[in-house]
Design a protein around this motif. Structure first.
Motif, PDB file in Angstrom:
ATOM      1  N   LEU A 197       5.648  48.113  63.192  1.00  0.00           N
ATOM      2  CA  LEU A 197       6.427  46.653  63.853  1.00  0.00           C
ATOM      3  C   LEU A 197       6.155  46.523  65.265  1.00  0.00           C
ATOM      4  O   LEU A 197       5.807  47.384  66.409  1.00  0.00           O
ATOM      5  N   THR A 198       5.948  45.371  65.537  1.00  0.00           N
ATOM      6  CA  THR A 198       5.139  44.816  67.310  1.00  0.00           C
ATOM      7  C   THR A 198       6.189  44.176  67.470  1.00  0.00           C
ATOM      8  O   THR A 198       7.110  43.178  67.166  1.00  0.00           O
ATOM      9  N   ALA A 199       5.525  43.673  69.192  1.00  0.00           N
ATOM     10  CA  ALA A 199       6.796  43.121  69.912  1.00  0.00           C
ATOM     11  C   ALA A 199       6.754  41.797  69.718  1.00  0.00           C
ATOM     12  O   ALA A 199       8.070  41.089  69.478  1.00  0.00           O
ATOM     13  N   GLU A 200       5.610  41.516  68.846  1.00  0.00           N
ATOM     14  CA  GLU A 200       6.020  39.133  68.711  1.00  0.00           C
ATOM     15  C   GLU A 200       7.295  39.861  67.826  1.00  0.00           C
ATOM     16  O   GLU A 200       8.088  38.844  67.297  1.00  0.00           O
TER      17      GLU A 200
ATOM     18  N   ILE B 217       5.821  35.257  78.520  1.00  0.00           N
ATOM     19  CA  ILE B 217       5.883  36.657  78.153  1.00  0.00           C
ATOM     20  C   ILE B 217       5.051  37.108  78.942  1.00  0.00           C
ATOM     21  O   ILE B 217       4.115  37.726  78.006  1.00  0.00           O
ATOM     22  N   PRO B 218       5.019  38.018  80.038  1.00  0.00           N
ATOM     23  CA  PRO B 218       3.676  38.750  80.477  1.00  0.00           C
ATOM     24  C   PRO B 218       2.970  40.271  78.635  1.00  0.00           C
ATOM     25  O   PRO B 218       3.790  40.726  78.396  1.00  0.00           O
ATOM     26  N   GLY B 219       2.159  39.771  78.221  1.00  0.00           N
ATOM     27  CA  GLY B 219       2.004  40.541  77.847  1.00  0.00           C
ATOM     28  C   GLY B 219       2.114  40.365  76.047  1.00  0.00           C
ATOM     29  O   GLY B 219       2.121  41.386  75.278  1.00  0.00           O
ATOM     30  N   ILE B 220       2.447  39.066  75.894  1.00  0.00           N
ATOM     31  CA  ILE B 220       2.992  38.794  74.682  1.00  0.00           C
ATOM     32  C   ILE B 220       1.892  37.410  74.380  1.00  0.00           C
ATOM     33  O   ILE B 220       2.045  36.659  74.927  1.00  0.00           O
ATOM     34  N   GLU B 221       1.403  37.893  73.337  1.00  0.00           N
ATOM     35  CA  GLU B 221       0.016  36.401  72.583  1.00  0.00           C
ATOM     36  C   GLU B 221       1.417  34.851  71.884  1.00  0.00           C
ATOM     37  O   GLU B 221       2.558  35.573  71.661  1.00  0.00           O
ATOM     38  N   PRO B 222       1.291  34.103  72.287  1.00  0.00           N
ATOM     39  CA  PRO B 222       2.299  33.129  71.649  1.00  0.00           C
ATOM     40  C   PRO B 222       1.873  33.060  69.910  1.00  0.00           C
ATOM     41  O   PRO B 222       0.774  33.543  69.244  1.00  0.00           O
ATOM     42  N   ILE B 223       2.724  32.773  69.289  1.00  0.00           N
ATOM     43  CA  ILE B 223       3.615  33.023  68.493  1.00  0.00           C
ATOM     44  C   ILE B 223       3.381  31.925  67.219  1.00  0.00           C
ATOM     45  O   ILE B 223       2.832  31.911  65.773  1.00  0.00           O
TER      46      ILE B 223
ATOM     47  N   ASN C 163       3.140  34.032  61.354  1.00  0.00           N
ATOM     48  CA  ASN C 163       2.044  34.393  62.330  1.00  0.00           C
ATOM     49  C   ASN C 163       2.378  35.410  62.676  1.00  0.00           C
ATOM     50  O   ASN C 163       1.045  36.123  63.033  1.00  0.00           O
ATOM     51  N   SER C 164       3.414  35.700  63.347  1.00  0.00           N
ATOM     52  CA  SER C 164       3.789  37.111  63.253  1.00  0.00           C
ATOM     53  C   SER C 164       4.041  38.443  62.640  1.00  0.00           C
ATOM     54  O   SER C 164       4.123  39.891  63.654  1.00  0.00           O
ATOM     55  N   GLY C 165       3.777  38.806  61.784  1.00  0.00           N
ATOM     56  CA  GLY C 165       3.568  39.673  60.724  1.00  0.00           C
ATOM     57  C   GLY C 165       5.031  40.104  60.383  1.00  0.00           C
ATOM     58  O   GLY C 165       5.146  40.286  59.632  1.00  0.00           O
ATOM     59  N   ALA C 166       5.695  38.583  60.497  1.00  0.00           N
ATOM     60  CA  ALA C 166       7.506  39.623  60.224  1.00  0.00           C
ATOM     61  C   ALA C 166       7.547  39.391  59.247  1.00  0.00           C
ATOM     62  O   ALA C 166       9.066  39.816  59.164  1.00  0.00           O
TER      63      ALA C 166
ATOM     64  N   ILE D 137      10.855  39.920  68.257  1.00  0.00           N
ATOM     65  CA  ILE D 137      11.191  38.564  69.020  1.00  0.00           C
ATOM     66  C   ILE D 137      11.454  37.684  68.206  1.00  0.00           C
ATOM     67  O   ILE D 137      12.849  36.693  67.833  1.00  0.00           O
ATOM     68  N   VAL D 138      10.573  37.560  66.671  1.00  0.00           N
ATOM     69  CA  VAL D 138      10.681  36.785  66.043  1.00  0.00           C
ATOM     70  C   VAL D 138      12.463  36.931  65.070  1.00  0.00           C
ATOM     71  O   VAL D 138      13.109  36.199  64.730  1.00  0.00           O
ATOM     72  N   PHE D 139      12.483  38.595  64.782  1.00  0.00           N
ATOM     73  CA  PHE D 139      13.776  38.723  64.273  1.00  0.00           C
ATOM     74  C   PHE D 139      15.099  37.996  65.750  1.00  0.00           C
ATOM     75  O   PHE D 139      16.122  38.052  64.686  1.00  0.00           O
ATOM     76  N   GLY D 140      14.804  38.478  66.790  1.00  0.00           N
ATOM     77  CA  GLY D 140      15.467  38.056  67.890  1.00  0.00           C
ATOM     78  C   GLY D 140      16.073  36.682  67.227  1.00  0.00           C
ATOM     79  O   GLY D 140      17.675  35.791  67.331  1.00  0.00           O
ATOM     80  N   LEU D 141      15.153  35.790  67.658  1.00  0.00           N
ATOM     81  CA  LEU D 141      15.332  34.282  66.911  1.00  0.00           C
ATOM     82  C   LEU D 141      16.068  34.326  65.501  1.00  0.00           C
ATOM     83  O   LEU D 141      17.016  32.978  65.787  1.00  0.00           O
ATOM     84  N   LEU D 142      15.787  35.099  64.961  1.00  0.00           N
ATOM     85  CA  LEU D 142      16.549  34.782  64.139  1.00  0.00           C
ATOM     86  C   LEU D 142      17.710  35.230  63.564  1.00  0.00           C
ATOM     87  O   LEU D 142      18.922  34.087  63.161  1.00  0.00           O
ATOM     88  N   GLY D 143      17.542  35.692  64.451  1.00  0.00           N
ATOM     89  CA  GLY D 143      18.828  36.144  64.376  1.00  0.00           C
ATOM     90  C   GLY D 143      20.434  35.562  65.426  1.00  0.00           C
ATOM     91  O   GLY D 143      21.651  34.982  65.185  1.00  0.00           O
ATOM     92  N   LEU D 144      19.461  34.603  66.019  1.00  0.00           N
ATOM     93  CA  LEU D 144      19.825  33.600  66.995  1.00  0.00           C
ATOM     94  C   LEU D 144      20.413  32.270  66.705  1.00  0.00           C
ATOM     95  O   LEU D 144      21.366  31.587  66.229  1.00  0.00           O
TER      96      LEU D 144
END
Length: 617
Positions: free
Chosen positions: A6-9, A48-54, A490-493, A12-19
């Motif tokens: 479970l990565t930060a990316e 976002i620092p440390g986050i690769e473009p998804i 791409n993110s693995g979500a 983030i995708v889960f957050g976007l899905l929820g939004l």
């Protein structure tokens, strides 16, 4: 199946899905704007620092050029061309011949026809081609489009399960299964598809009155027609009804003129059908014939008195005049006689207003005085305001006539009239597109684009007509959501959800495993493409079935793979499926309408599909 970290990316995708869900369900903003907001947020994640473009920069706007979006644009143009050439009018007449004029029968016939057609062409194409048909049927019968488009759209989605080449998930199925598993035949899925299509039709036949929107669609044309009617009721007290009367063979009205009939009963005859010819706003000297039909406008008590004569029959609803007298095609309007008009000093009778201009004058407002009696002899004066009944296409023509000032602006602007001379070019353009679809290896979008170009190049539509035929709200909705599907992959979500979902199913009866797999695919299909869900989950479902077999559970890998492909069409809850997005704007739907209509249907689809699959395999 190894666990996926479970990565930060992924978070983030889960957050976007929820939004996305929140924006769609609450409709804080229009859903096409919501989709573009999600697109923007996907693009700025890389800041976002440390986050690769998804999603890579060159893929971020891939939705605007995707095959799905181009195909939708093309089929909208093709459908508009067929409508303009009169093809859809003929199809609508055939439907009405078989379906009559009741909502349930029209809904069942249209849904069945669309579902069967979808068995050999893409569901988005079938749905788009039938939308002009439903517009015609809706106008003729008076059934709001919002009561017909969802059943038609859901039937088109379900029709994709009728053959192995009817939808992308089933087309991909054999290629995604391991080589040691037996391939499915072209019609192996047909019993499943027929059962699902019958279930969808029965569902809306029995429950449509409760699960479909009760209010008429809030399209611009419909709202304009209603607001115009309300305006004249409030300002002039005109609260008239339109009814249809049939003149019997023995009626004493036969042989009298329209003018005599109107004078005696204080009503207006705005339609005359003698069996050979149908006249709208007929002249006062036109003769009423036995066996003919009249469309009468006036106070309902006057109409009832006029139709109380021996040998006349007052119809409960419009029949011969159902289309021409619908609010989409005619209504009450307001015009002014300007200074300098050539009509000043002339009377309605002298000018033959009905024959010359297609206007039945109901009232004349002159200063503070309202003239309503013996109008045929009233001479026009500068500044007179005429309250008239007319066809909207005639009103549009009068906007360019210097003898009138058209004050009514909020009325349904008619499309250009049908061009029957373009019937064969339109059909040839459609045949050209279908020929490319069936007999070439060209992408679907390119094949359909060829048909759309044919409509323009043969003169069925001009380019401005083609632009107007496209629902840009639908285009931007899909263009904003397609990158969300890419982000999930791409993110693995998507893989994280699939793998962990399979693990959660665990050691349970095989039917529970199948139901959980079905629900998992349904969830994926709502937010990423059905193709993406199929590509991801068919291999995982086969692996899971093999593991279950090793543990002594009777889990057939072919059945599990088939469940994924069938479940990928279970996309009724949100307007994210291409067909749902297509009908969203024309039907005036909100997201809650899809949730209400698709909630129970989603569960019934699951139950029927699993039952038939297990009976067959």
């Amino acid at each position: 199946m190894d666990n996926v970290a479970l990565t930060a990316e992924i978070l983030i995708v889960f957050g976007l899905l929820g939004l996305t869900i929140v924006l769609f369900v609450t409709e804080i903003v229009r859903i096409d704007i919501g989709a573009l907001i999600i697109l923007f947020l996907i693009g700025v994640v890389g800041l976002i620092p440390g986050i690769e473009p998804i999603v890579a920069a060159d893929e971020l706007f891939s939705g605007l050029s995707s095959n799905a979006v181009v195909a939708i644009i093309a089929v909208m143009i093709i459908g508009s061309g067929l409508d303009r050439a009169g093809v859809m009018t003929r199809v609508a007449r055939l439907i009405l011949q078989f379906a009559g004029r009741t909502e349930q029968r029209v809904m069942a016939v249209v849904s069945g026809a669309v579902g069967l057609i979808t068995s050999f062409m893409q569901n988005i194409g079938a749905a788009a081609l039938f939308m002009p048909v439903l517009n015609r049927v809706s106008g003729d019968v008076g059934i709001p489009r919002s009561r017909l488009l969802i059943p038609m759209g859901f039937a088109a989605i379900t029709g994709g399960t009728l053959t192995l080449v009817a939808s992308s998930p089933l087309i991909l199925l054999n290629d995604l299964m391991p080589g040691d598993l037996e391939d499915f035949g072209l019609f192996d899925v047909t019993p499943i598809g027929l059962a699902l299509l019958a279930m969808v039709i029965a569902y809306f036949w029995l429950l449509g009155r409760w699960v479909l929107p009760k209010a008429p669609e809030t399209s611009e044309d419909a709202s304009r027609a209603r607001s115009t009617s309300d305006y004249f009721k409030d300002l002039y007290g005109i609260d008239y009804a339109i009814r249809e009367v049939r003149i019997g063979d023995e009626s004493r009205l036969a042989g009298t003129s329209i003018g005599e009939f109107e004078k005696e009963y204080g009503v207006f005859v705005i339609g005359l059908d003698d069996g050979d010819e149908r006249q709208i706003e007929p002249p006062r000297n036109a003769e009423i014939t036995a066996g003919g039909h009249l469309a009468i406008l006036g106070p309902i008590e006057h109409i009832e008195t006029a139709s109380g004569r021996d040998g006349t029959e007052l119809r409960d609803r419009l029949d011969a005049f159902a289309r021409s007298m619908s609010p989409r095609h005619s209504g009450i309007a307001e015009l002014i006689i300007p200074p300098g008009s050539s009509l000043i000093g002339e009377s309605i009778g002298e000018l033959h207003m009905r024959r010359s201009y297609g206007l039945t004058v109901l009232r004349i407002q002159r200063g503070d005085e309202i003239l309503r009696d013996e109008l045929s002899s009233v001479e026009f004066q500068a500044g007179d305001t005429l309250v008239v009944h007319t066809r909207w296409e005639r009103l549009m023509e009068l906007e360019d006539d210097r003898d009138f000032i058209v004050m009514t602006s909020r009325y349904p602007k008619p499309k250009k009239p049908e061009a029957p001379c373009k019937l064969w070019p339109a059909l040839a353009s459609m045949a050209f597109a279908l020929g490319l679809v069936f007999f070439s290896d060209l992408p679907l979008a390119l094949a359909l684009l060829g048909g759309a170009l044919g409509m323009v190049l043969t003169g069925v539509l001009d380019m401005d007509d083609a632009y107007r035929a496209v629902s840009w709200k639908t285009v931007f909705l899909l263009a904003g959501l397609i990158p969300l599907g890419l982000a999930a992959q791409n993110s693995g979500a998507a893989e994280w959800l699939a793998v962990n979902g399979m693990h959660l199913i665990g050691d349970v009866p095989v039917w529970v495993m199948q139901a959980m797999l079905f629900l998992l695919v349904t969830f994926f299909t709502l937010f990423i493409s059905n193709v993406g869900a199929t590509v991801l989950l068919v291999p995982l479902s086969v692996s899971f079935a093999l593991v279950a077999q090793a543990n002594g559970i009777d889990a057939d890998p072919r059945v599990f793979a088939l469940i994924v492909a069938i479940a990928a069409s279970n996309a009724f809850l949100l307007p994210t499926h291409q067909v749902n997005a297509l009908i969203l704007d024309p039907g005036g739907y909100r997201v809650i309408d899809f949730l209400r209509a698709g909630g129970l249907l989603t569960l019934l689809y699951l139950a029927v599909a699993l039952l038939v699959i297990n009976l067959l395999f």
